[in-house]
Structures are given as C-alpha cells and as structure tokens.
Design an enzyme around this catalytic site. Structure first.
Site, PDB file in Angstrom:
ATOM      1  N   ASP A  19       0.869  -1.191   0.000  1.00 48.83           N
ATOM      2  CA  ASP A  19       0.000   0.000   0.000  1.00 48.83           C
ATOM      3  C   ASP A  19       0.905   1.239   0.000  1.00 48.83           C
ATOM      4  OD1 ASP A  19      -2.990   0.847   1.850  1.00 48.83           O
ATOM      5  OD2 ASP A  19      -1.616   2.215   0.861  1.00 48.83           O
ATOM      6  N   TYR A  24      -1.732  10.215  -2.996  1.00 51.76           N
ATOM      7  CA  TYR A  24      -1.828  11.441  -3.801  1.00 51.76           C
ATOM      8  C   TYR A  24      -0.847  12.502  -3.264  1.00 51.76           C
ATOM      9  CZ  TYR A  24      -6.308   9.728  -5.780  1.00 51.76           C
ATOM     10  OH  TYR A  24      -7.281   9.007  -6.406  1.00 51.76           O
ATOM     11  N   ARG A  56      -0.809  14.861   9.224  1.00 51.73           N
ATOM     12  CA  ARG A  56      -1.524  13.917  10.103  1.00 51.73           C
ATOM     13  C   ARG A  56      -1.132  14.109  11.568  1.00 51.73           C
ATOM     14  NH1 ARG A  56      -2.413   8.353   6.496  1.00 51.73           N
ATOM     15  NH2 ARG A  56      -2.564   9.483   4.522  1.00 51.73           N
ATOM     16  N   ASP A 111      -3.764   2.510  -5.257  1.00 52.40           N
ATOM     17  CA  ASP A 111      -2.522   2.496  -4.482  1.00 52.40           C
ATOM     18  C   ASP A 111      -2.235   1.200  -3.731  1.00 52.40           C
ATOM     19  OD1 ASP A 111      -4.123   2.743  -2.191  1.00 52.40           O
ATOM     20  OD2 ASP A 111      -2.629   4.007  -1.209  1.00 52.40           O
ATOM     21  N   GLU A 112      -2.971   0.142  -4.057  1.00 55.14           N
ATOM     22  CA  GLU A 112      -2.702  -1.137  -3.395  1.00 55.14           C
ATOM     23  C   GLU A 112      -2.503  -2.242  -4.435  1.00 55.14           C
ATOM     24  OE1 GLU A 112      -5.467  -2.184  -0.196  1.00 55.14           O
ATOM     25  OE2 GLU A 112      -6.071  -0.081  -0.155  1.00 55.14           O
TER      26      GLU A 112
HETATM   27  P1  TTP Z   1      -5.639   5.383   0.946  1.00 49.52           P
HETATM   28  O1  TTP Z   1      -4.688   4.248   0.735  1.00 49.52           O
HETATM   29  O2  TTP Z   1      -6.838   5.134   1.769  1.00 49.52           O
HETATM   30  O3  TTP Z   1      -4.864   6.546   1.639  1.00 49.52           O
HETATM   31  P2  TTP Z   1      -3.416   7.098   1.419  1.00 49.52           P
HETATM   32  O4  TTP Z   1      -2.601   6.266   0.521  1.00 49.52           O
HETATM   33  O5  TTP Z   1      -3.542   8.514   1.033  1.00 49.52           O
HETATM   34  O6  TTP Z   1      -2.849   7.062   2.897  1.00 49.52           O
HETATM   35  P3  TTP Z   1      -2.237   5.849   3.715  1.00 49.52           P
HETATM   36  O7  TTP Z   1      -0.841   6.262   4.044  1.00 49.52           O
HETATM   37  O8  TTP Z   1      -3.094   5.777   4.926  1.00 49.52           O
HETATM   38  O9  TTP Z   1      -2.306   4.625   2.881  1.00 49.52           O
HETATM   39  O10 TTP Z   1      -6.133   5.976  -0.417  1.00 49.52           O
HETATM   40  C1  TTP Z   1      -5.285   6.088  -1.546  1.00 49.52           C
HETATM   41  C2  TTP Z   1      -5.575   7.361  -2.319  1.00 49.52           C
HETATM   42  O11 TTP Z   1      -6.926   7.359  -2.727  1.00 49.52           O
HETATM   43  C3  TTP Z   1      -5.408   8.595  -1.474  1.00 49.52           C
HETATM   44  O12 TTP Z   1      -4.095   9.093  -1.543  1.00 49.52           O
HETATM   45  C4  TTP Z   1      -6.402   9.535  -2.033  1.00 49.52           C
HETATM   46  C5  TTP Z   1      -7.450   8.683  -2.698  1.00 49.52           C
HETATM   47  N1  TTP Z   1      -8.702   8.684  -1.940  1.00 49.52           N
HETATM   48  C6  TTP Z   1      -9.837   9.231  -2.537  1.00 49.52           C
HETATM   49  O13 TTP Z   1      -9.794   9.702  -3.671  1.00 49.52           O
HETATM   50  N2  TTP Z   1     -10.994   9.246  -1.831  1.00 49.52           N
HETATM   51  C7  TTP Z   1     -11.088   8.760  -0.569  1.00 49.52           C
HETATM   52  O14 TTP Z   1     -12.153   8.811   0.042  1.00 49.52           O
HETATM   53  C8  TTP Z   1      -9.898   8.189   0.030  1.00 49.52           C
HETATM   54  C9  TTP Z   1      -9.930   7.628   1.414  1.00 49.52           C
HETATM   55  C10 TTP Z   1      -8.739   8.172  -0.704  1.00 49.52           C
HETATM   56 MG    MG Z   2      -2.238   4.202   0.767  1.00 52.73          MG
END
Ligand code: TTP
Ligand code: MG
Length: 566
Positions: A19, A24, A56, A111-112
């Site tokens: 992940d 973004y 954060r 992103d996963e």
């Molecule tokens: P996430 O993996 O939930 O968050 P993240 O990568 O930003 O943070 P983390 O370090 O906790 O993994 O989501 C991935 C991307 O998806 C995030 O950067 C922005 C986008 N996103 C949306 O567009 N809408 C949403 O509601 C969420 C939660 C994320």
């Molecule tokens: Mg993420």
C-alpha cells in the site's frame, strides 16, 4: 455452527500486500519537493482525500472537510487532487515495477497491490540459507511453531517485501507499507498495522488473534455496508460474534457460500487467489469547467484532452478502435446537469508506431482527423446553433487491439496471457531458476483493472501449453525459452535454436500466409497457429472489403485479428 476445523489450512503461499503511503500527497510532493516539509492536504471538492504525514501529526484525517482540517492545522497547504492523471500514471508504474517479482500481481484501487511471491520464495529458499530473520515487524511478536515450512517462507517473504519496497523507493521515490502472510486477507490487514514506510509479517498461529483485534465486522476487507447492515440485524457486530454465530441463521441472512466465506474470514482463512489484473477496457480523461458555450473553446478543450490521452494510450501500447465523447450539460430551465455520451469507431491506421521508441503516436493529419471526429460526436450531442451550457468534457478510447511488435505486442500479449493462465504451474513443475528475469520480458507494463481477455485466445493458448507439457521437461527448462521460442513472433530476437519445441511442432508442410498478414511474422509461428490463421482468413474472405479494411471486416476475437498488418 459451521465447523471451521474440518478443512486443513494451507500455508504454502506467500502473499505480499503493498500500500503506497499517503498516495496522492506523495505524488504532489515528488512534483514539488518543498511540500515534503510542510503539512499538505489533497482536496477534491470541499474534502481532503488524503494528507501527508506531517499534516496527520496535527490531526488532519482523510475525508475531513477542508474547513475542519484548517481548524486543526491552520498552516495546511492544500493542493487540488481532482485531476487523476498523475496518480493513475504513477499507480501503473508501481504495478509494473511489482511485476518484476511475480506475474501474479493484482491491483486493488490505485494504491494497493497484492503480489504472490510464492514461487520466488521457493526459489530463494532452494539457494539461500533459510536461517534468516524476519524483516520489519512481526504481529504479536511471538515466534512461530508451524512445521509446514511456512516460517521460513514468510521470513523470506519479508526479505522480498523489503527489497520490493526499497526498489519502489529507489525507482519511483515512493514510500510504501507491506503486509506479508500466507493469504490475501492477512497480508492486507498486516499491511495497515505499522504505517508509514513499514512492513509487518503475520504467521498462522496469530491469524485468529489478528482477526479478533479488529473492532468490528465492517473492518474485514470485503464486508461492505450492505453486508454489515445484514449482520447487524442478526446481532453480529464483532469478529467473535461471527465466529460463534448460529450458522443456519447466518445462511438465512446471507447465502450459504457467503456465510461460509465470512466465517472463514473471521478465523483469518482466505483461499482467494491473487488474480493478475488485466489492462483497462477504456482509457479516458475528463475535465470539468464552470461554463463552456463557444465552439472554439470546446474544440480547444478537446484538443488538450486528446493530446494528453494520446500519451496515456501510447504508454498502454495497444491501439484503440473506438473513441467516446462525454459531456455534462446544464439545463437552465430545469437547473439540473446531466451526462451524455456518444461514441464511434476509428480506424487503427490513424495511429503509427515510432520505429525507434516503439511508442504509438498520431501524426498531425491524424490528429486533425481525430479532432474533427470528436467535434462531430460533440455536435450530435449538442445543437451548437443554439445556446448551450457545458460543465464537463470527457474523451476516452476503448476497444483496444494489440500491436504486432514491441513490449505490448501480440507476442507479449500471448506471453502475458499464457503466463496468466498456465505458465506458473509449468514453472513450478519444472523448477525454474530465475523467474523474475523472464517476467521482465513477459509482463506488460500495465497492470490495470478488470479487463477480461476474450476466451478463444485463452483456450488456444491453453492447448499450446498442454502440448508443451506433453513434450517433456527439456524443451522448456527455462520459462523464457518456452515463451520466447514458442511464442515470440520476431525471429531475430528469438533464441529458439537450442530448443526442441519449435522443431517438434513445426510441420514440414508449408501453410499459406494469409495475404493480409505479415509474411515474416507468419513464418515464425508454430504450424498450428499458422493453420488457424489461414482458416480464419478463409472464413473471413467471403466478407473481404475491396478497400482493404481488415480490422473492420475480420471477426472480433479471432487470432487473425491479432496478426493483420498494422
Ligand atoms: P488510501 O490508501 O486510503 O490513503 P493514502 O494512501 O492517502 O494514505 P495511507 O498512508 O493511509 O495509505 O487511499 C489512496 C488514495 O486514494 C489517497 O491518496 C487519495 C485517494 N482517496 C480518494 O480519492 N478518496 C477517498 O475517500 C480516500 C480515502 C482516498
Ligand atoms: Mg495508501
């Protein structure tokens, strides 16, 4: 109660879930490194979809209203995140990088990714000292006692996960988290235990403990709000409730398979496989705007979209045969907006392939032609002689065809398809020494979602593979030999001279090359593929277009379609 103990649990796989941290936000920080040091939020409309880890610390959270975020962090720098172009591009680059480690890479959102590294782990354990330490964190911090060999495999998985993460950081400047376990469920849950830029291993003895650490059934990946509501109605809130539930009641609430699946998950059991993500069925861009009501402005906007879209398509490597225009019209009478789309076919000959870079591109004339096609579609949607009010324009390409050479060619396509289908099992049977080397050649650069390749090609490749299998081990002791020698279409690159397979299947009888296929390419194909192409051509001949439009006339999903001259 459903008796979970009945089925023996399989720990033979090693799955890594990756992940990307604050995805973004990281992309924006790469573009503007000044942002690394300051609290950063990425906004879509009036909410923050993510923030960097500096923000954060102030209490900024995902999905917060901007107004609320600014209350806890007045210095928050806010960047617009509505244009997904850069995020999508980076997302595919990450998947592409992961494909160096396994053909089994499954995308989950942008992103996963799941990576099934079982084969690589097995290879490493054959050649390396198995007495290695876990890299990163260990869930519950207790040594494992399972005797099936999973202890060593998961430790090796943690070494590979670390290598992957270091590689992603080095190549793409992104930090990531990883979860390592023997199934997808546990790997995904493990991944979120230590963030950012960390990794965690879960051994089988602690699977149930990990599940019980979740506060609610809705935290189980795959349990959405609909299932959650159903469970709430039968008083199942916690993981323990699920484990102890009356199974017949659960079956009545959900269907039997889903009930069993859910109870299995509550014990940390998940047999689902890592599915190789196909490539997207459509590649598109949209741009919203306050108001567009002048044709020259519409044309200019479409031109900008088209230019950016061409870059995306050239990165994908396939040739689109349909273009779709999307608009959002504002109705000043009803005061509502609605979307409409219109699409049409485009000739693949609009696109050309650069001889050196092998990228597909449009020359100036084709660009003009495509833009006029787009404007015609637009005019079918909007009566431009009257006043209009457009608030969004979108363009997308769909119905892709493969090219004939290069890394995203038919050869690559066939190899990729074969890899997805069967090569992994053959590789396992034949203990291949360096899977990752061949994968670099085999995998396409794109791992995006949801494309299901047409069945006919799969079955014909399936038969190719089964024949390979019957030919004995020596013919394909290396996967690259199998793929390159048997399926590569470009003889100059081929190393088939030292393999038995091509010789074995090549028939002494010469099969005629269909007039619309490339003779050099055709010559290099196995005889049964040649035969099929010839038969395909014969079948299609009666519909031949005198003006030489093979793509239009040949039936879709035939092998012939993939070999016609570009
Ligand atoms: P996430 O993996 O939930 O968050 P993240 O990568 O930003 O943070 P983390 O370090 O906790 O993994 O989501 C991935 C991307 O998806 C995030 O950067 C922005 C986008 N996103 C949306 O567009 N809408 C949403 O509601 C969420 C939660 C994320
Ligand atoms: Mg993420």
């Amino acid at each position: 109660m459903y008796d979970i103990e009945h089925e023996a649990e399989d720990h033979s796989r090693t799955i890594v879930h990756i992940d990307i941290d604050c995805f973004y936000a990281q992309v924006e920080m790469i573009k503007d490194p000044r942002l690394y040091q300051i609290p950063l939020g990425i906004k879509q409309k009036n909410i923050l979809v993510t923030s960097n880890y500096v923000a954060r610390k102030y209490g900024v959270k995902k999905c917060m209203l901007i107004a609320d975020a600014l209350k806890v962090c007045p210095n928050l720098e806010i960047v617009k995140g509505e244009d997904l172009y850069d995020y999508r591009k980076m997302s595919y680059q990450v998947t592409s990088y992961l494909q160096k480690y396994s053909v089994l890479v499954e995308r989950l959102g942008l992103d996963e990714n799941y990576v099934d590294v079982t084969q690589l782990v097995d290879e490493r354990l054959k050649h390396q000292n198995p007495n290695i330490d876990v890299r990163g964190n260990l869930f519950n911090n207790i040594a494992e006692t399972c005797v099936c060999g999973c202890v060593e495999r998961l430790k090796m998985g943690s070494v590979i996960a670390q290598e992957i993460r270091e590689g992603v950081l080095h190549e793409l400047k992104l930090t990531t988290c990883a979860g390592i376990s023997y199934n997808k469920l546990l790997a995904k849950l493990a991944c979120s235990l230590h963030k950012p830029n960390e990794q965690t291993v879960v051994f089988p003895n602690h699977a149930v403990a990990l599940m019980l650490s979740l506060s609610n059934v809705s935290e189980i990946p795959g349990v959405g709000s609909a299932t959650d509501e159903i469970l709430e109605k039968i008083n199942i809130r916690t993981i323990e409730d699920l484990q102890k539930c009356h199974f017949e009641t659960l079956i009545q609430a959900l269907n039997g398979d889903r009930a069993k699946w859910l109870v299995d998950l509550s014990y940390g059991r998940d047999n689902s496989v890592v599915k190789t993500s196909g490539r997207p069925q459509s590649i598109g861009l949209e741009d919203s705007c306050k108001v567009l009501n002048v044709e020259t402005e519409v044309r200019e906007k479409f031109h900008q979209l088209l230019m950016r879209l061409i870059i995306l398509v050239s990165e994908d490597g396939r040739i689109p045969t349909t273009i779709k225009v999307t608009i959002r019209k504002f109705d000043s009478v009803s005061k509502v907006s609605h979307r409409e789309t219109k699409q049409c076919n485009i000739g693949p000959n609009l696109f050309s392939t650069d001889k050196i870079t092998r990228m597909i591109s449009l020359n100036e004339q084709s660009e003009k032609k495509l833009l006029s096609i787009v404007m015609n579609l637009f005019k079918k949607l909007v009566n431009t002689s009257r006043s209009y009010h457009i608030t969004l324009l979108g363009l997308s390409f769909t119905k892709f065809k493969e090219r004939f050479d290069g890394k995203n060619s038919i050869a690559s396509y066939l190899m990729n398809d074969l890899a997805v289908q069967s090569v992994t099992s053959i590789e396992r049977k034949n203990s291949i020494s360096q899977p990752q080397t061949s994968l670099q050649t085999v995998c396409s650069t794109d791992g995006s979602e949801n494309e299901i390749e047409p069945l006919p090609k799969k079955s014909r490749l399936g038969s190719l593979v089964s024949r390979c299998a019957r030919l004995g081990d020596s013919d394909y002791s290396s996967p690259s030999k199998l793929r390159v020698a048997d399926l590569r279409l470009n003889s100059r690159d081929s190393d088939h001279g030292d393999t038995g397979y091509l010789d074995t299947v090549a028939s002494s009888r010469e099969i005629e090359c269909p007039p619309n296929a490339d003779k050099d390419v055709f010559k290099e194909l196995p005889s049964d593929v040649q035969q099929e192409l010839w038969e395909d051509w014969k079948r299609n001949r009666s519909h031949e277009d005198p003006h030489d439009k093979p793509f239009k006339k040949a039936k879709t999903n035939t092998l012939l379609n993939y070999f016609l001259k570009n």
